[in-house]
Design a protein around this motif. Structure first.
Motif, PDB file in Angstrom:
ATOM      1  N   GLN A  47      25.986 -26.942 -29.860  1.00 19.92           N
ATOM      2  CA  GLN A  47      24.924 -27.409 -28.964  1.00 19.92           C
ATOM      3  C   GLN A  47      25.490 -27.831 -27.601  1.00 19.92           C
ATOM      4  O   GLN A  47      24.938 -27.471 -26.570  1.00 19.92           O
ATOM      5  N   GLN A  48      26.604 -28.577 -27.627  1.00 22.42           N
ATOM      6  CA  GLN A  48      27.226 -29.010 -26.365  1.00 22.42           C
ATOM      7  C   GLN A  48      27.653 -27.804 -25.538  1.00 22.42           C
ATOM      8  O   GLN A  48      27.407 -27.749 -24.331  1.00 22.42           O
ATOM      9  N   GLU A  79      46.464 -15.642 -24.340  1.00 21.64           N
ATOM     10  CA  GLU A  79      46.430 -14.255 -24.818  1.00 21.64           C
ATOM     11  C   GLU A  79      44.996 -13.783 -25.065  1.00 21.64           C
ATOM     12  O   GLU A  79      44.727 -12.599 -25.144  1.00 21.64           O
ATOM     13  N   VAL A  80      44.102 -14.738 -25.232  1.00 20.74           N
ATOM     14  CA  VAL A  80      42.715 -14.427 -25.595  1.00 20.74           C
ATOM     15  C   VAL A  80      41.968 -13.880 -24.380  1.00 20.74           C
ATOM     16  O   VAL A  80      42.141 -14.392 -23.268  1.00 20.74           O
ATOM     17  N   PRO A  81      41.139 -12.845 -24.569  1.00 17.43           N
ATOM     18  CA  PRO A  81      40.359 -12.318 -23.440  1.00 17.43           C
ATOM     19  C   PRO A  81      39.509 -13.424 -22.797  1.00 17.43           C
ATOM     20  O   PRO A  81      39.027 -14.317 -23.479  1.00 17.43           O
ATOM     21  N   ASP A  82      39.349 -13.312 -21.470  1.00 17.09           N
ATOM     22  CA  ASP A  82      38.623 -14.340 -20.697  1.00 17.09           C
ATOM     23  C   ASP A  82      37.276 -14.704 -21.305  1.00 17.09           C
ATOM     24  O   ASP A  82      36.909 -15.874 -21.368  1.00 17.09           O
ATOM     25  N   ASN A  83      36.516 -13.689 -21.740  1.00 22.26           N
ATOM     26  CA  ASN A  83      35.152 -13.961 -22.218  1.00 22.26           C
ATOM     27  C   ASN A  83      35.123 -14.799 -23.497  1.00 22.26           C
ATOM     28  O   ASN A  83      34.090 -15.360 -23.835  1.00 22.26           O
ATOM     29  N   TYR A  84      36.249 -14.926 -24.207  1.00 21.17           N
ATOM     30  CA  TYR A  84      36.290 -15.761 -25.409  1.00 21.17           C
ATOM     31  C   TYR A  84      37.004 -17.090 -25.164  1.00 21.17           C
ATOM     32  O   TYR A  84      36.831 -18.049 -25.891  1.00 21.17           O
ATOM     33  N   ARG A  85      37.848 -17.128 -24.138  1.00 21.21           N
ATOM     34  CA  ARG A  85      38.735 -18.274 -23.939  1.00 21.21           C
ATOM     35  C   ARG A  85      37.972 -19.590 -23.820  1.00 21.21           C
ATOM     36  O   ARG A  85      38.298 -20.575 -24.484  1.00 21.21           O
ATOM     37  N   GLU A  86      36.940 -19.604 -23.000  1.00 22.37           N
ATOM     38  CA  GLU A  86      36.176 -20.834 -22.750  1.00 22.37           C
ATOM     39  C   GLU A  86      35.567 -21.379 -24.043  1.00 22.37           C
ATOM     40  O   GLU A  86      35.655 -22.567 -24.335  1.00 22.37           O
ATOM     41  N   VAL A  87      34.982 -20.489 -24.833  1.00 17.52           N
ATOM     42  CA  VAL A  87      34.313 -20.929 -26.060  1.00 17.52           C
ATOM     43  C   VAL A  87      35.338 -21.379 -27.112  1.00 17.52           C
ATOM     44  O   VAL A  87      35.126 -22.351 -27.821  1.00 17.52           O
ATOM     45  N   ILE A  88      36.482 -20.704 -27.175  1.00 19.36           N
ATOM     46  CA  ILE A  88      37.532 -21.112 -28.122  1.00 19.36           C
ATOM     47  C   ILE A  88      38.083 -22.474 -27.720  1.00 19.36           C
ATOM     48  O   ILE A  88      38.232 -23.371 -28.545  1.00 19.36           O
ATOM     49  N   TYR A  89      38.374 -22.626 -26.419  1.00 17.95           N
ATOM     50  CA  TYR A  89      38.892 -23.916 -25.957  1.00 17.95           C
ATOM     51  C   TYR A  89      37.883 -25.029 -26.247  1.00 17.95           C
ATOM     52  O   TYR A  89      38.229 -26.061 -26.813  1.00 17.95           O
ATOM     53  N   GLY A  90      36.654 -24.787 -25.870  1.00 18.96           N
ATOM     54  CA  GLY A  90      35.619 -25.805 -26.041  1.00 18.96           C
ATOM     55  C   GLY A  90      35.420 -26.200 -27.492  1.00 18.96           C
ATOM     56  O   GLY A  90      35.294 -27.383 -27.817  1.00 18.96           O
ATOM     57  N   VAL A 119      23.297 -21.413 -22.136  1.00 21.89           N
ATOM     58  CA  VAL A 119      22.925 -20.282 -22.997  1.00 21.89           C
ATOM     59  C   VAL A 119      22.341 -20.826 -24.304  1.00 21.89           C
ATOM     60  O   VAL A 119      22.390 -22.025 -24.562  1.00 21.89           O
ATOM     61  N   GLN A 120      21.819 -19.914 -25.119  1.00 22.70           N
ATOM     62  CA  GLN A 120      21.287 -20.295 -26.426  1.00 22.70           C
ATOM     63  C   GLN A 120      22.446 -20.609 -27.384  1.00 22.70           C
ATOM     64  O   GLN A 120      23.538 -20.059 -27.247  1.00 22.70           O
ATOM     65  N   VAL A 121      22.185 -21.448 -28.370  1.00 18.16           N
ATOM     66  CA  VAL A 121      23.188 -21.777 -29.403  1.00 18.16           C
ATOM     67  C   VAL A 121      23.642 -20.496 -30.100  1.00 18.16           C
ATOM     68  O   VAL A 121      24.818 -20.307 -30.406  1.00 18.16           O
ATOM     69  N   LYS A 122      22.687 -19.575 -30.328  1.00 12.89           N
ATOM     70  CA  LYS A 122      22.993 -18.294 -30.997  1.00 12.89           C
ATOM     71  C   LYS A 122      24.066 -17.524 -30.215  1.00 12.89           C
ATOM     72  O   LYS A 122      24.932 -16.885 -30.801  1.00 12.89           O
TER      73      LYS A 122
END
Length: 184
Positions: free
Chosen positions: A150-151, A130-141, A158-161
């Motif tokens: 950092q990983q 349900e999560v938008p694509d641009n957030y999915r990867e970071v949420i999963y990770g 990309v930067q940690v920020k």
């Protein structure tokens, strides 16, 4: 001068209110900024203060307009600060990932918390599509693969920020679109 404007506003003259806003905008911003110490939060709070002033004007009784609006601004800024504090303490990240501290809780309490954490992780996994694509990867990770900022930053080049910002926005999205009790 303020008194004449206030009377006009009470009689439905929105232009008079705009004049009051212009006159006191910087003052209100500085007042709430003094409490919140954050540009964006202070801008949002200042707008909310003007809304409160507008809706409270019918109750205003000539007790010194600047003192009156200062009280409204300070009280609102303090409320915002408390909410921000609570939000920081109650982020989805905390609820999902903070492991129970065995030395502070009984063993049963700890087991119960671990079971709840596991259920919440499963909920995130189940609803990830349900999560938008641009957030999915970071949420999963972060939540499911349990990778560090950092990983993730290294993997995505990309930067940690940037990872922090993406996760922050993703959490806001989850809070907005998923029922609050899913994460309480």
């Amino acid at each position: 001068m303020d008194q004449a404007l206030i009377e006009k506003v009470k009689n439905g003259n929105d232009h008079a209110f705009r004049i009051l806003i212009e006159k006191y905008r910087d003052y209100i911003f500085r007042t709430v900024y003094g409490v919140l110490r954050n540009q964006k939060d202070a801008e949002d709070a200042a707008q909310e203060v003007f809304l409160k002033i507008y809706t409270s004007l019918p109750q205003y009784e000539h007790q010194g307009f600047k003192t009156w609006i200062t009280r409204i601004a300070v009280n609102h800024a303090i409320d915002c600060q408390r909410k921000n504090q609570r939000r920081k303490e109650d982020t989805v990240e905390d609820i999902l990932l903070v492991p129970p501290q065995d030395d502070h809780h009984s063993r049963n309490d700890s087991i119960e918390k671990q079971v709840l954490l596991k259920e919440k992780r499963m909920l995130v996994r189940k609803r990830l599509d349900e999560v938008p694509d641009n957030y999915r990867e970071v949420i999963y990770g972060y939540y499911i693969a349990e990778k560090s900022y950092q990983q993730l930053a290294k993997e995505q080049n990309v930067q940690v920020k940037t990872i922090e910002t993406k996760l922050y926005r993703a959490r806001l999205w989850m809070k907005k679109h998923w029922k609050e009790d899913d994460f309480s």
